[in-house]
Scaffold this active site. Structure first.
Site, PDB file in Angstrom:
ATOM      1  N   GLY A 142      -1.520   7.715   0.442  1.00 10.47           N
ATOM      2  CA  GLY A 142      -2.891   7.581  -0.006  1.00 10.47           C
ATOM      3  C   GLY A 142      -3.448   8.850  -0.589  1.00 10.47           C
ATOM      4  N   SER A 176       0.843  -1.180   0.000  1.00 14.06           N
ATOM      5  CA  SER A 176       0.000   0.000   0.000  1.00 14.06           C
ATOM      6  C   SER A 176       0.887   1.240   0.000  1.00 14.06           C
ATOM      7  CB  SER A 176      -0.897  -0.003   1.239  1.00 14.06           C
ATOM      8  OG  SER A 176      -1.605   1.200   1.327  1.00 14.06           O
ATOM      9  N   ASP A 177       0.402   2.304  -0.633  1.00  8.06           N
ATOM     10  CA  ASP A 177       1.136   3.561  -0.535  1.00  8.06           C
ATOM     11  C   ASP A 177       0.864   4.169   0.834  1.00  8.06           C
ATOM     12  OD1 ASP A 177      -1.495   4.200  -0.999  1.00  8.06           O
ATOM     13  OD2 ASP A 177      -1.051   5.920  -2.269  1.00  8.06           O
ATOM     14  N   LYS A 178       1.885   4.795   1.398  1.00 10.49           N
ATOM     15  CA  LYS A 178       1.747   5.311   2.762  1.00 10.49           C
ATOM     16  C   LYS A 178       0.887   6.562   2.811  1.00 10.49           C
ATOM     17  CE  LYS A 178       5.950   3.384   4.623  1.00 10.49           C
ATOM     18  NZ  LYS A 178       7.208   3.616   5.289  1.00 10.49           N
TER      19      LYS A 178
END
Length: 185
Positions: A141, A137-139
């Site tokens: 968002g 996941s991208d941190k």
């Protein structure tokens, strides 16, 4: 009027042809196991029919009724083909369809902001969900606005104190515990 032309960068050595890869069919692990099991049953059926046709040939049954070994093999194949579970594939697809409908109707999968529920667009998604090894996941968002909300934790089949870990959106720290959960070093 004459036109002179040169065909350059053609053939199998072009960049497009060299970078082209064959499409790999995505098959779930459960489907692979099911296919291997059915392939094993087909091999067992083949061996059993060869054994029965050969036994009939050795005992002289084929000479009495005038049937050849190949015809006797086909008779045994037709008689014994029921060991191949075609209905298992049908049942497997029905179960995946039912689980997809349950995902679509799950009230916990509704986004509180948009009021939209989850949509299972593929039946294979359900059986692969329990086999996730990594979550990327991208941190920030910033573009996707992904929210990963902690829902439940189970360590070594004991989840009595799992609710105490809380919601990671509200607090960045875990609740301190006086004793470690069993199975956690």
């Amino acid at each position: 009027l004459y036109v002179i032309s040169v065909a350059a960068f053609t053939g199998p050595q072009t960049k497009t042809r060299l970078n082209a890869a064959e499409a790999v069919g995505k098959v779930s692990n459960m489907q692979v196991y099911l296919n291997r099991g059915v392939q094993g049953l087909v091999v067992a059926l083949l061996l059993w029919c060869v054994y029965c046709a050969t036994s009939a040939e050795i005992q002289g049954v084929s000479k009495e009724d005038g049937r050849s070994w190949g015809l006797r093999f086909l008779f045994y194949w037709i008689i014994l083909y029921q060991i191949i579970p075609i209905s298992l594939y049908v049942f497997f697809e029905i179960v995946k369809l039912i689980l997809g409908v349950q995902i679509n109707r799950d009230p916990q999968m509704i986004d509180p902001r948009t009021k939209l529920g989850a949509t299972a667009r593929t039946a294979d998604l359900v059986e692969e969900m329990g086999q996730v090894n990594f979550v990327f996941s991208d941190k920030t968002g910033t573009l996707t606005e992904n929210e990963m909300v902690f829902a439940h934790c189970c360590v070594c089949h004991e989840d009595d104190d799992a609710r105490e870990l809380g919601d990671f959106r509200q607090t960045a720290k875990l609740v301190e515990k006086t004793e470690d959960a069993p199975g956690v070093c």
